[in-house]
Design an enzyme around this catalytic site. Structure first.
Site, mmCIF file in Angstrom:
data_model
loop_
_atom_site.group_PDB
_atom_site.id
_atom_site.type_symbol
_atom_site.label_atom_id
_atom_site.label_comp_id
_atom_site.label_asym_id
_atom_site.label_seq_id
_atom_site.Cartn_x
_atom_site.Cartn_y
_atom_site.Cartn_z
ATOM 1 N N ASN A 107 12.508 14.546 -3.721
ATOM 2 C CA ASN A 107 12.811 13.156 -3.403
ATOM 3 C C ASN A 107 13.065 12.396 -4.707
ATOM 4 O O ASN A 107 12.195 12.350 -5.578
ATOM 5 C CB ASN A 107 11.625 12.536 -2.644
ATOM 6 C CG ASN A 107 11.910 11.121 -2.188
ATOM 7 O OD1 ASN A 107 12.384 10.307 -2.987
ATOM 8 N ND2 ASN A 107 11.647 10.829 -0.936
ATOM 9 N N HIS A 129 12.266 7.595 -6.840
ATOM 10 C CA HIS A 129 11.624 6.827 -7.915
ATOM 11 C C HIS A 129 12.315 6.952 -9.273
ATOM 12 O O HIS A 129 11.929 6.257 -10.217
ATOM 13 C CB HIS A 129 10.124 7.129 -7.928
ATOM 14 C CG HIS A 129 9.506 6.677 -6.640
ATOM 15 N ND1 HIS A 129 9.496 5.356 -6.263
ATOM 16 C CD2 HIS A 129 8.992 7.372 -5.598
ATOM 17 C CE1 HIS A 129 8.949 5.243 -5.062
ATOM 18 N NE2 HIS A 129 8.666 6.447 -4.624
ATOM 19 N N HIS A 136 15.487 8.040 0.275
ATOM 20 C CA HIS A 136 15.044 7.088 1.294
ATOM 21 C C HIS A 136 15.752 5.756 1.067
ATOM 22 O O HIS A 136 15.417 5.033 0.126
ATOM 23 C CB HIS A 136 13.522 6.921 1.185
ATOM 24 C CG HIS A 136 12.931 6.044 2.232
ATOM 25 N ND1 HIS A 136 11.577 5.777 2.283
ATOM 26 C CD2 HIS A 136 13.480 5.376 3.271
ATOM 27 C CE1 HIS A 136 11.336 4.971 3.316
ATOM 28 N NE2 HIS A 136 12.469 4.732 3.934
ATOM 29 N N ARG A 187 15.790 2.428 1.908
ATOM 30 C CA ARG A 187 14.951 1.446 2.583
ATOM 31 C C ARG A 187 15.739 0.193 2.917
ATOM 32 O O ARG A 187 16.693 -0.148 2.226
ATOM 33 C CB ARG A 187 13.763 1.064 1.688
ATOM 34 C CG ARG A 187 12.600 2.025 1.764
ATOM 35 C CD ARG A 187 11.478 1.586 0.844
ATOM 36 N NE ARG A 187 10.237 2.332 1.088
ATOM 37 C CZ ARG A 187 9.256 1.910 1.888
ATOM 38 N NH1 ARG A 187 9.368 0.758 2.522
ATOM 39 N NH2 ARG A 187 8.171 2.644 2.067
ATOM 40 N N ARG A 194 14.717 -1.269 -2.279
ATOM 41 C CA ARG A 194 13.876 -1.413 -3.472
ATOM 42 C C ARG A 194 14.132 -0.284 -4.483
ATOM 43 O O ARG A 194 13.856 -0.440 -5.643
ATOM 44 C CB ARG A 194 12.401 -1.425 -3.099
ATOM 45 C CG ARG A 194 11.899 -0.136 -2.529
ATOM 46 C CD ARG A 194 10.423 -0.186 -2.183
ATOM 47 N NE ARG A 194 10.150 -1.085 -1.047
ATOM 48 C CZ ARG A 194 8.946 -1.188 -0.468
ATOM 49 N NH1 ARG A 194 7.928 -0.482 -0.921
ATOM 50 N NH2 ARG A 194 8.744 -2.004 0.543
ATOM 51 N N GLU A 226 16.453 9.777 4.377
ATOM 52 C CA GLU A 226 15.330 9.100 5.047
ATOM 53 C C GLU A 226 15.719 7.665 5.352
ATOM 54 O O GLU A 226 16.301 6.974 4.505
ATOM 55 C CB GLU A 226 14.087 9.131 4.153
ATOM 56 C CG GLU A 226 13.467 10.500 4.044
ATOM 57 C CD GLU A 226 12.172 10.476 3.269
ATOM 58 O OE1 GLU A 226 11.977 9.568 2.452
ATOM 59 O OE2 GLU A 226 11.335 11.386 3.484
ATOM 60 N N THR A 275 5.257 4.416 1.951
ATOM 61 C CA THR A 275 5.149 4.727 3.381
ATOM 62 C C THR A 275 3.702 4.971 3.743
ATOM 63 O O THR A 275 3.080 5.914 3.247
ATOM 64 C CB THR A 275 5.979 5.987 3.684
ATOM 65 O OG1 THR A 275 7.307 5.750 3.220
ATOM 66 C CG2 THR A 275 6.008 6.281 5.166
ATOM 67 N N GLU A 298 8.092 16.027 10.193
ATOM 68 C CA GLU A 298 7.525 16.084 8.844
ATOM 69 C C GLU A 298 6.171 15.405 8.912
ATOM 70 O O GLU A 298 6.093 14.201 9.211
ATOM 71 C CB GLU A 298 8.430 15.415 7.809
ATOM 72 C CG GLU A 298 7.806 15.458 6.410
ATOM 73 C CD GLU A 298 8.748 15.068 5.300
ATOM 74 O OE1 GLU A 298 9.982 15.221 5.454
ATOM 75 O OE2 GLU A 298 8.247 14.578 4.256
ATOM 76 N N HIS A 349 4.609 13.676 1.229
ATOM 77 C CA HIS A 349 4.061 12.379 0.778
ATOM 78 C C HIS A 349 2.827 12.583 -0.092
ATOM 79 O O HIS A 349 1.786 13.066 0.364
ATOM 80 C CB HIS A 349 3.737 11.399 1.888
ATOM 81 C CG HIS A 349 3.620 10.005 1.347
ATOM 82 N ND1 HIS A 349 4.678 9.103 1.309
ATOM 83 C CD2 HIS A 349 2.592 9.375 0.751
ATOM 84 C CE1 HIS A 349 4.278 7.977 0.734
ATOM 85 N NE2 HIS A 349 3.022 8.106 0.384
ATOM 86 N N HIS A 375 7.476 11.426 -5.727
ATOM 87 C CA HIS A 375 6.820 10.510 -6.680
ATOM 88 C C HIS A 375 6.111 11.266 -7.797
ATOM 89 O O HIS A 375 6.260 10.940 -8.988
ATOM 90 C CB HIS A 375 5.833 9.597 -5.944
ATOM 91 C CG HIS A 375 5.196 8.589 -6.828
ATOM 92 N ND1 HIS A 375 3.923 8.736 -7.317
ATOM 93 C CD2 HIS A 375 5.678 7.425 -7.351
ATOM 94 C CE1 HIS A 375 3.632 7.692 -8.100
ATOM 95 N NE2 HIS A 375 4.664 6.890 -8.138
#
Ligand SMILES: CC(=O)[C@@H](O)[C@H](O)COP(=O)(O)O
Ligand SMILES: NCC(=O)COP(=O)(O)O
Length: 252
Positions: A12, A15, A48, A50, A54, A75, A106, A156, A199, A222
């Site tokens: 992912n 970030h 993701h 959003r 962000r 996502e 999340t 997931e 996550h 992350h």
């Protein structure tokens, strides 16, 4: 296919975009991160988009679709806006996640049970467009059963609470959460759902999750992006891959 090969790593890159957006610069570019992750052995890229943009922004998705040769797991929240974006790009996979603007990350899983009819209708055109649809949920049996009824191909399971308990040293509670995740994975697989988890996973917490036999994909971001600040993105991904493969080889 060996057990080790059966466990995919989705990286992912959200970030990287968090760091970029902190200054409004063009760097660090999340697409460059995705290409580095691809070269380091990632089996897929997760991003993701959003509602509040962000981190990942619309043009990142456009550029990712053009740049990477491994699957994109897009996502998104279950909104008309995001459905239209997904239908425009037709990514390999769509993972529907809950969003609250005020949340820092999340926090929980999607409440499929209370929104089943709407989600069933929401999933159908995405699946018809060839996207593999996943629902980001907790390990609650009722949510897993509702996900299967709603037409998802994948669930997931949210590993955030497991990771938080580990970080807080609450190991007995952590082990209970791990057992619940194992039970959720077994139930989901018995219902014909593909099982992913993600996550908060790190080098410290990944191995017990990788050891759950029904799990076929881990989405991790992350921690990898954070670790890359110190050791580089390629080495961080390769170390995560090594831990995952070691775990699966020990099961063979
Ligand atoms: C759904 C999930 O667990 C991750 O993709 C997470 O959403 C990363 O993005 P945030 O840190 O903005 O929640
Ligand atoms: N769906 C989980 C994901 O994509 C990565 O979550 P995290 O590792 O950034 O917490």
């Amino acid at each position: 296919m060996s057990a080790a090969q059966a466990l995919r790593l989705g990286v992912n890159i959200d970030h990287i975009a968090t760091l970029r957006n902190a200054r409004g610069s063009a760097y660090p570019d999340p697409v460059r991160g995705a290409l580095l992750a691809q070269a380091a052995g990632a089996d897929g890229i997760t991003a993701h988009l959003r509602e509040d943009r962000r981190h990942i922004i619309d043009s990142d998705i456009e550029r990712l679709m053009a740049a990477i040769s491994i699957p994109l797991n897009f996502e998104m929240a279950a909104t008309d806006e995001m459905q239209a974006i997904a239908l425009r790009h037709k990514p390999h996979a769509v993972c529907i996640v809950p969003e609250k603007r005020e949340e820092r990350t999340t926090e929980g899983g999607l409440d499929v049970l209370s929104d089943e009819a709407r989600l069933t209708d929401f999933i159908a055109p995405l699946a018809a467009a060839g996207c593999r649809v996943s629902l980001f949920i907790g390990h609650d049996a009722r949510q897993i059963e509702a996900a299967a009824r709603a037409g998802a191909a994948v669930v997931e399971l949210h590993t955030g609470h497991y990771c938080d308990l580990h970080a807080e040293g609450r190991m007995a509670e952590r082990d209970n959460e791990l057992r619940d995740l194992m039970g959720g994975a077994a139930l989901a697989a018995s219902l014909g759902l593909e099982v992913h988890m993600g996550h908060g996973l790190s080098f410290e917490t990944v191995e017990p999750i990788a050891a759950i036999p029904e799990v076929v994909e881990l989405n991790i971001g992350h921690f990898l992006i954070s670790e890359s600040v110190f050791m580089g993105l390629d080495p961080a991904i390769r170390e995560m891959r090594r831990l995952m493969d070691l775990t699966r080889q020990a099961m063979a």
